[in-house]
Scaffold this active site. Structure first.
Site, PDB file in Angstrom:
ATOM      1  N   LYS A  25       0.798  -1.261  -0.186  1.00  0.00           N
ATOM      2  CA  LYS A  25       0.103  -0.013   0.406  1.00  0.00           C
ATOM      3  C   LYS A  25       0.886   1.266   0.038  1.00  0.00           C
ATOM      4  CE  LYS A  25      -4.204   1.896   2.141  1.00  0.00           C
ATOM      5  NZ  LYS A  25      -3.732   3.317   1.927  1.00  0.00           N
ATOM      6  N   CYS A  73      25.207  26.524  29.370  1.00  0.00           N
ATOM      7  CA  CYS A  73      25.096  25.233  29.551  1.00  0.00           C
ATOM      8  C   CYS A  73      24.046  25.093  30.892  1.00  0.00           C
ATOM      9  CB  CYS A  73      26.394  24.244  30.158  1.00  0.00           C
ATOM     10  SG  CYS A  73      26.126  22.970  30.415  1.00  0.00           S
TER      11      CYS A  73
HETATM   12  S1  IVH Z   1      -6.567  -0.288  -4.602  1.00  0.00           S
HETATM   13  C1  IVH Z   1     -10.348  -1.333  -5.564  1.00  0.00           C
HETATM   14  N1  IVH Z   1      -4.195  -1.014  -4.247  1.00  0.00           N
HETATM   15  O1  IVH Z   1      -4.817   3.461  -0.775  1.00  0.00           O
HETATM   16  C2  IVH Z   1      -9.789  -0.430  -4.576  1.00  0.00           C
HETATM   17  N2  IVH Z   1      -4.740   1.117  -3.249  1.00  0.00           N
HETATM   18  O2  IVH Z   1      -7.776   3.474   0.504  1.00  0.00           O
HETATM   19  C3  IVH Z   1      -8.957   0.669  -4.994  1.00  0.00           C
HETATM   20  N3  IVH Z   1      -3.466   2.686  -2.672  1.00  0.00           N
HETATM   21  O3  IVH Z   1      -6.627   5.880  -2.630  1.00  0.00           O
HETATM   22  C4  IVH Z   1      -7.424   1.025  -4.392  1.00  0.00           C
HETATM   23  N4  IVH Z   1      -1.493   1.173  -2.819  1.00  0.00           N
HETATM   24  O4  IVH Z   1      -4.235   5.699  -3.192  1.00  0.00           O
HETATM   25  C5  IVH Z   1      -4.961   0.134  -4.131  1.00  0.00           C
HETATM   26  N5  IVH Z   1      -1.680  -1.511  -4.193  1.00  0.00           N
HETATM   27  C6  IVH Z   1      -2.737  -0.594  -3.973  1.00  0.00           C
HETATM   28  C7  IVH Z   1      -2.544   0.505  -3.213  1.00  0.00           C
HETATM   29  C8  IVH Z   1      -3.853   1.524  -2.969  1.00  0.00           C
HETATM   30  C9  IVH Z   1      -1.844   2.547  -2.333  1.00  0.00           C
HETATM   31  C10 IVH Z   1      -4.039   3.597  -1.942  1.00  0.00           C
HETATM   32  C11 IVH Z   1      -4.903   4.234  -3.100  1.00  0.00           C
HETATM   33  C12 IVH Z   1      -6.289   4.669  -2.487  1.00  0.00           C
HETATM   34  C13 IVH Z   1      -6.195   4.204  -1.065  1.00  0.00           C
HETATM   35  C14 IVH Z   1      -7.272   3.418  -0.810  1.00  0.00           C
END
Ligand code: IVH
Length: 681
Positions: free
Chosen positions: A117, A418
């Site tokens: 993420k 100090c």
């Molecule tokens: S999928 C279908 N995959 O997390 C769901 N999101 O709260 C859509 N994000 O706004 C998101 N890495 O900016 C997805 N591997 C990842 C992600 C990711 C970061 C962020 C994205 C989104 C937020 C979701």
């Protein structure tokens, strides 16, 4: 000429992709520049041939006064969260139950695509007939802002898809994250502060601020990057196959990679919640070494037909969930700023905070580094501040939140004297660190010097803790290192929390410490810039304290580890009368450093001596035979399969069953950098 121009565009797109997406350039920068120049010249001669997808057109759009609104053809969703194993297990069970009720899953575990993420900014990129036509922010999920000119400046975002045009879909919306690498962020902030411009709190804010620039020329100067993790609308041409890759999340991401998008290689297809938990733990362990920030991992049901069946709740898919890491940044109140005096007099400002839970622990103090940092960030007592604790790093105050600043706050005034001994604080020009000039007059410096001298890597006196040293100094009984060796059991036992037994132990430890190896003794003296390695080099070169004491700058400079600054510190230290007096006193109380043994031809013991090691997966830089040779040179044995007799497993990318087995047996697992580190030491 038109043909040449088209050829140049295709070649430049390809080399851009090799360089920015794959990190595997096929030509040198100068050759790329030559191709680009040729294209620029052709376009200058024929402006009517310039097209939006030309590699010359990444920058060039004029600044706008506001962004226009874009309606997403498919909404940009958010994700539900789980924070612990129980919630994850419940998520997996819910999915399995639903899929079984639908009759599409029997007894097997659910397969998920596990992804990082990324902690950046979500964007949607629209391609029509293979060309980038629009970039948009997420906004409220239904409508966002048109940032096309800005996303075009990001080198790893293709202006035109890779591969055969016949394979391109008619419409493709790619969803992913724009982010900034940590080093790029630090460099940007440094440049910003040198220009007297706004510094950013973290890489995510820097990415967001850079993407929302009204002037694309500014965005173009920001080191932004992109990872694709999903898609929105897709329209295929009549006759295009609808089977592959449209069956699974993982195949879709492979396809996006083929079309020229950066897709993170840490993603894995995993079955069942145990495998997800393992992925989470491994990712958390590797997190600090990643070049970019992630705030968790995401699990998505891998089969797209199952994703469809599971559907959506409100604005989030039921088929995916984010497994978040404990937050590394939190805000809290800055209650006060104290300064601490270190062993060498270094003054460190420390923030006293309203306790806050961050990075997995409760934090009440955080470093503010030095005077310039406080000024640069304009941190004031009373502010709400962002506190960061990443991994085992000392917590730090990142920045104040200016919008929450109460009235009447004052800039912090750095002390001139100090707080412990009252001596003046001086800060040499060109140095960031201010120092108390009290030297050993300063009780704080004396305590810290003693603590350093008895620490594990120095004289290693067990039982002489901070509290006891503090009392010994405060009562005036111990003024220097030599005084420690004049203590006796009876008097020690009179100190608070010291029984006869612990007093005896301390005295025993002090007795043992009277014959330290010369290197440890030199290190214990706490000479500035003389760390363990330098102390060892000095001991090996001089092999006696007397010879070191008589050394000239010239001779010191012959030692590998010693440069002019270190040499000057050593000379200065031994020239000081009080230091000489302590050395004499140490001698008279019977502290006699031992000369190092002459190096023998015996093999050196290493972390791998007699150890059985298994290699699995692909290491980022070392080949298998090279890794094996290094381990064998260090006295280890490399075998093919993991068993209870295996001591260590070195795991690289795509490590599979051997890694899982090693984990289940509790065997030490190393990545390449840890391997190299151990080999080096
Ligand atoms: S999928 C279908 N995959 O997390 C769901 N999101 O709260 C859509 N994000 O706004 C998101 N890495 O900016 C997805 N591997 C990842 C992600 C990711 C970061 C962020 C994205 C989104 C937020 C979701």
């Amino acid at each position: 000429m038109k043909q040449r121009l088209e050829q140049l565009k295709t070649e430049l797109h390809f080399h851009n992709y090799r360089y920015y997406v794959l990190n595997e350039p096929l030509i040198a920068d100068a050759q790329y520049d030559a191709l680009l120049l040729e294209l620029q010249q052709l376009e200058a001669a024929h402006p009517e041939w310039v097209s939006a997808d030309s590699p010359t057109q990444r920058v060039g759009a004029a600044p706008v006064s506001a962004f226009t609104t874009v309606t997403h053809s498919k909404p940009m969703l958010s994700l539900g969260n789980v924070f612990d194993d129980d919630e994850l297990i419940a998520f997996d069970k819910r999915i399995a139950d639903l899929l079984r009720a639908e009759g599409v899953l029997q007894n097997q575990a659910v397969a998920y695509n596990a992804e990082y993420k990324f902690d950046g900014v979500a964007v949607s990129l629209r391609y029509e007939q293979g060309l980038l036509v629009r970039g948009a922010t997420r906004g409220d999920g239904l409508t966002g802002e048109d940032i096309t000119s800005n996303v075009r400046t990001i080198s790893s975002i293709p202006l035109r898809l890779q591969g055969e045009p016949s394979q391109w879909p008619a419409v493709l919306e790619v969803r992913g994250e724009v982010l900034m690498h940590r080093v790029d962020f630090e460099r940007l902030n440094l440049a910003q502060s040198q220009r007297g411009e706004k510094v950013f709190v973290n890489p995510r804010n820097a990415a967001a601020g850079s993407l929302r620039q009204l002037d694309p020329r500014i965005t173009a100067q920001r080191p932004l990057r992109f990872f694709a993790y999903g898609w929105g609308e897709i329209q295929l041409h009549a006759g295009q196959p609808t089977t592959e890759p449209f069956a699974t999340q993982s195949a879709m991401l492979d396809w996006l990679a083929e079309l020229g998008f950066p897709v993170d290689h840490h993603r894995r297809v995993l079955q069942g919640s145990d495998a997800l938990m393992l992925f989470y733990q491994q990712t958390e362990a590797q997190r600090a070494e990643l070049p970019y920030e992630i705030d968790g991992v995401v699990y998505k049901v891998n089969t797209l037909a199952h994703q469809e069946l599971l559907g959506y709740v409100a604005r989030a898919p039921r088929f995916a969930v984010a497994h978040k890491f404990p937050a590394q940044e939190m805000t809290t109140q800055l209650l006060g700023i104290d300064v601490q005096v270190g062993r060498t007099g270094a003054i460190t400002p420390v923030a006293r905070l309203e306790p806050v839970f961050v990075g997995g622990v409760t934090v009440t103090n955080a470093t503010l580094h030095n005077e310039d940092e406080i000024r640069r960030k304009d941190v004031r007592v009373g502010d709400t501040v962002v506190v960061r604790r990443a991994g085992d790093v000392i917590p730090e105050v990142v920045a104040p939140i200016l919008d929450l600043r109460p009235e009447g706050t004052q800039p912090f005034i750095f002390p001139t004297h100090c707080p412990v001994c009252g001596s003046t604080i001086e800060r040499p020009i060109d140095e960031a660190i201010a120092r108390c000039t009290g030297g050993l007059v300063c009780a704080a410096q004396r305590k810290q010097s003693l603590e350093h001298a008895v620490s594990r890597k120095a004289l290693d006196v067990d039982g002489l803790g901070t509290k006891l040293i503090e009392q010994l100094v405060d009562t005036g009984r111990v003024k220097n290192l030599a005084d420690l060796f004049t203590l006796n059991e009876l008097e020690l036992a009179t100190y608070p929390r010291m029984g006869a037994k612990s007093a005896a132990n301390v005295i025993q430890a002090l007795t043992t410490a009277k014959t330290p190896p010369l290197a440890r003794f030199i290190y214990a003296l706490g000479i500035r810039h003389v760390g363990e390695a330098t102390a060892k080099a000095l001991a090996e070169h001089f092999s006696s304290l007397e010879r070191l004491l008589q050394s000239s700058e010239e001779e010191l400079l012959q030692i590998d580890d010693v440069g002019p600054v270190v040499a000057a510190e050593i000379i200065h230290f031994f020239a000081e009368a009080p230091n000489r007096a302590v050395l004499e006193q140490l001698h008279s109380v019977g502290v006699i450093p031992q000369a190092p043994e002459v190096a023998s031809s015996e093999p050196v013991a290493t972390a791998f001596s007699g150890k059985t090691v298994v290699l699995t997966g692909t290491l980022p830089t070392l080949s298998r035979p090279d890794a094996q040779a290094l381990i064998e040179q260090a006295g280890g044995r490399v075998t093919g399969s993991v068993s209870k007799k295996t001591d260590m497993v070195v795991a690289g990318a795509e490590a599979g069953s051997k890694l899982v087995k090693a984990q289940s047996l509790g065997i030490t697992i190393l990545d390449e950098s840890q391997l190299l580190h151990l080999l080096g030491s």
